[in-house]
Design an enzyme around this catalytic site. Sequence first.
Site, PDB file in Angstrom:
ATOM      1  CE  LYS A 115     -12.921  12.591  27.288  1.00  0.00           C
ATOM      2  NZ  LYS A 115     -11.488  12.501  27.430  1.00  0.00           N
ATOM      3  CE  LYS A 197     -15.248   9.735  33.768  1.00  0.00           C
ATOM      4  NZ  LYS A 197     -13.981   9.444  33.185  1.00  0.00           N
ATOM      5  CE  LYS A 200      -8.850  14.513  34.865  1.00  0.00           C
ATOM      6  NZ  LYS A 200      -7.790  14.408  33.926  1.00  0.00           N
TER       7      LYS A 200
HETATM    8  P1  TYM Z   1      -7.972  10.662  32.871  1.00  0.00           P
HETATM    9  O1  TYM Z   1      -7.035  11.817  32.869  1.00  0.00           O
HETATM   10  O2  TYM Z   1      -9.381  10.900  32.490  1.00  0.00           O
HETATM   11  O3  TYM Z   1      -7.983   9.980  34.281  1.00  0.00           O
HETATM   12  C1  TYM Z   1      -6.776   9.621  34.938  1.00  0.00           C
HETATM   13  C2  TYM Z   1      -6.982   8.330  35.708  1.00  0.00           C
HETATM   14  O4  TYM Z   1      -8.031   8.492  36.679  1.00  0.00           O
HETATM   15  C3  TYM Z   1      -8.986   7.456  36.537  1.00  0.00           C
HETATM   16  N1  TYM Z   1     -10.316   8.009  36.882  1.00  0.00           N
HETATM   17  C4  TYM Z   1     -11.144   7.456  37.768  1.00  0.00           C
HETATM   18  N2  TYM Z   1     -11.028   6.361  38.537  1.00  0.00           N
HETATM   19  C5  TYM Z   1     -12.057   6.059  39.367  1.00  0.00           C
HETATM   20  N3  TYM Z   1     -13.184   6.816  39.460  1.00  0.00           N
HETATM   21  C6  TYM Z   1     -13.340   7.929  38.714  1.00  0.00           C
HETATM   22  N4  TYM Z   1     -14.427   8.677  38.822  1.00  0.00           N
HETATM   23  C7  TYM Z   1     -12.296   8.291  37.812  1.00  0.00           C
HETATM   24  N5  TYM Z   1     -12.116   9.309  36.933  1.00  0.00           N
HETATM   25  C8  TYM Z   1     -10.900   9.112  36.367  1.00  0.00           C
HETATM   26  C9  TYM Z   1      -8.903   7.064  35.069  1.00  0.00           C
HETATM   27  O5  TYM Z   1      -9.414   5.754  34.864  1.00  0.00           O
HETATM   28  C10 TYM Z   1      -7.426   7.155  34.818  1.00  0.00           C
HETATM   29  O6  TYM Z   1      -6.769   5.981  35.236  1.00  0.00           O
HETATM   30  N6  TYM Z   1      -6.858   8.305  28.650  1.00  0.00           N
HETATM   31  C11 TYM Z   1      -6.414   8.520  30.022  1.00  0.00           C
HETATM   32  C12 TYM Z   1      -5.018   9.087  30.124  1.00  0.00           C
HETATM   33  C13 TYM Z   1      -3.988   8.280  29.435  1.00  0.00           C
HETATM   34  C14 TYM Z   1      -3.437   7.043  29.865  1.00  0.00           C
HETATM   35  C15 TYM Z   1      -2.492   6.680  28.884  1.00  0.00           C
HETATM   36  C16 TYM Z   1      -3.677   6.252  30.984  1.00  0.00           C
HETATM   37  C17 TYM Z   1      -3.388   8.600  28.251  1.00  0.00           C
HETATM   38  N7  TYM Z   1      -2.493   7.646  27.930  1.00  0.00           N
HETATM   39  C18 TYM Z   1      -1.761   5.501  29.008  1.00  0.00           C
HETATM   40  C19 TYM Z   1      -2.927   5.052  31.102  1.00  0.00           C
HETATM   41  C20 TYM Z   1      -2.003   4.702  30.122  1.00  0.00           C
HETATM   42  C21 TYM Z   1      -7.372   9.493  30.673  1.00  0.00           C
HETATM   43  O7  TYM Z   1      -8.025  10.262  30.022  1.00  0.00           O
HETATM   44  O8  TYM Z   1      -7.361   9.471  32.004  1.00  0.00           O
END
Ligand code: TYM
Length: 333
Positions: A115, A197, A200
């Site tokens: 990032k 990967k 978004k």
């Molecule tokens: P975020 O918002 O980037 O993504 C949300 C969830 O989607 C999963 N994910 C994927 N899984 C498979 N393939 C992909 N290409 C892919 N892109 C995203 C992520 O692994 C995630 O599970 N830091 C976290 C948000 C968060 C969180 C938490 C999660 C904040 N606090 C506490 C669990 C527990 C995040 O940025 O996810």
Amino acid sequence: MAEEKKILYSGMQATGNLTIGNYLGALRNWMTLNEEYECFFGVMDLHSLTIRHEPAEFRKRARDLFALYIAAGLDPEKNCIYFQSHVPAHAELAWILSCYTYMGELNRMTQFKDKAAKHSDNINAGLYTYPVLMAADILLYQADVVPVGKDQLQHLEITRDIAQRFNGVYGDVFTIPEPYMGKMGANVRSLQDPSRKMSKSDENPNASVYLMDDADTVRRKFKRAVTDSESEVRYDVDNKAGISNLMDIYGAVTGKGSDEIEQEFKGCGYGDFKSAVGDAVADLLSPMQKRFQELRNDKNYLDGLIKANDERAYYSSRKTLRKVKKKVGLTEV
Ligand code: TYM
């Protein structure tokens, strides 16, 4: 007496349009597990502040995310679905935990490095301490399990390390959480460059399939997906990364394993396979999109849910925070 359910915690950032990576890597597993656990699902709007947003647009996205959790099938009466920023204990615990986290640990976080490279004009301290806030989210609710995609495993690891360190000093304050990943779909790759990967924030709109893409767009994106010069549908991540990714997506949606998929498409070309993946994903998304629109048009219903769930989360969060404050010696009145 009924046995108490174990606790599940997860959430997503309210940044950008969700992709099928978010759905297959996380949301879908939330649904699989939600009967078995007592669940908390956060709209992680504080985490989203690490990058800049237009405020009105950001507010809308966070609300969209809340509605989307429900549209995907999570029952807001049974699961606590809430906004992270509405529960002050997250930020409070994050501060305390940051005093039990080493810079050396944070320096190792690959997502920070990625990032920081992407937003080189805004490498703020929040981006750096992001995993501490995530640890606070999880530990605050004493979560046993955290279903996430593969990209979040390192953050789960540091959460466990922080919790163990804290418990080592003060006794059993935090439950040590386990990550949960599905067999397929935990690591959905870009359709245009399978070495990356699906994200978004990808600049190429053909690289990601968004949950709000209409059926024609979904099918077109899969048709254009980058594959290889062979024609055999075979799972081989090293040599056939594009096709293996499509198999992973198809398997995650249909529940079929890679052997079964290879059999199903034996002798077919990539064209037929890509059409089948496109159809399966379009069929998955369309009821969710319909439900999402209905929910988004019902402001009063959503407002009521937000209020009720915020209160539940607030109440649950206080218990751990109170305990932590006491343990570290903060003054009580
Ligand atoms: P975020 O918002 O980037 O993504 C949300 C969830 O989607 C999963 N994910 C994927 N899984 C498979 N393939 C992909 N290409 C892919 N892109 C995203 C992520 O692994 C995630 O599970 N830091 C976290 C948000 C968060 C969180 C938490 C999660 C904040 N606090 C506490 C669990 C527990 C995040 O940025 O996810």
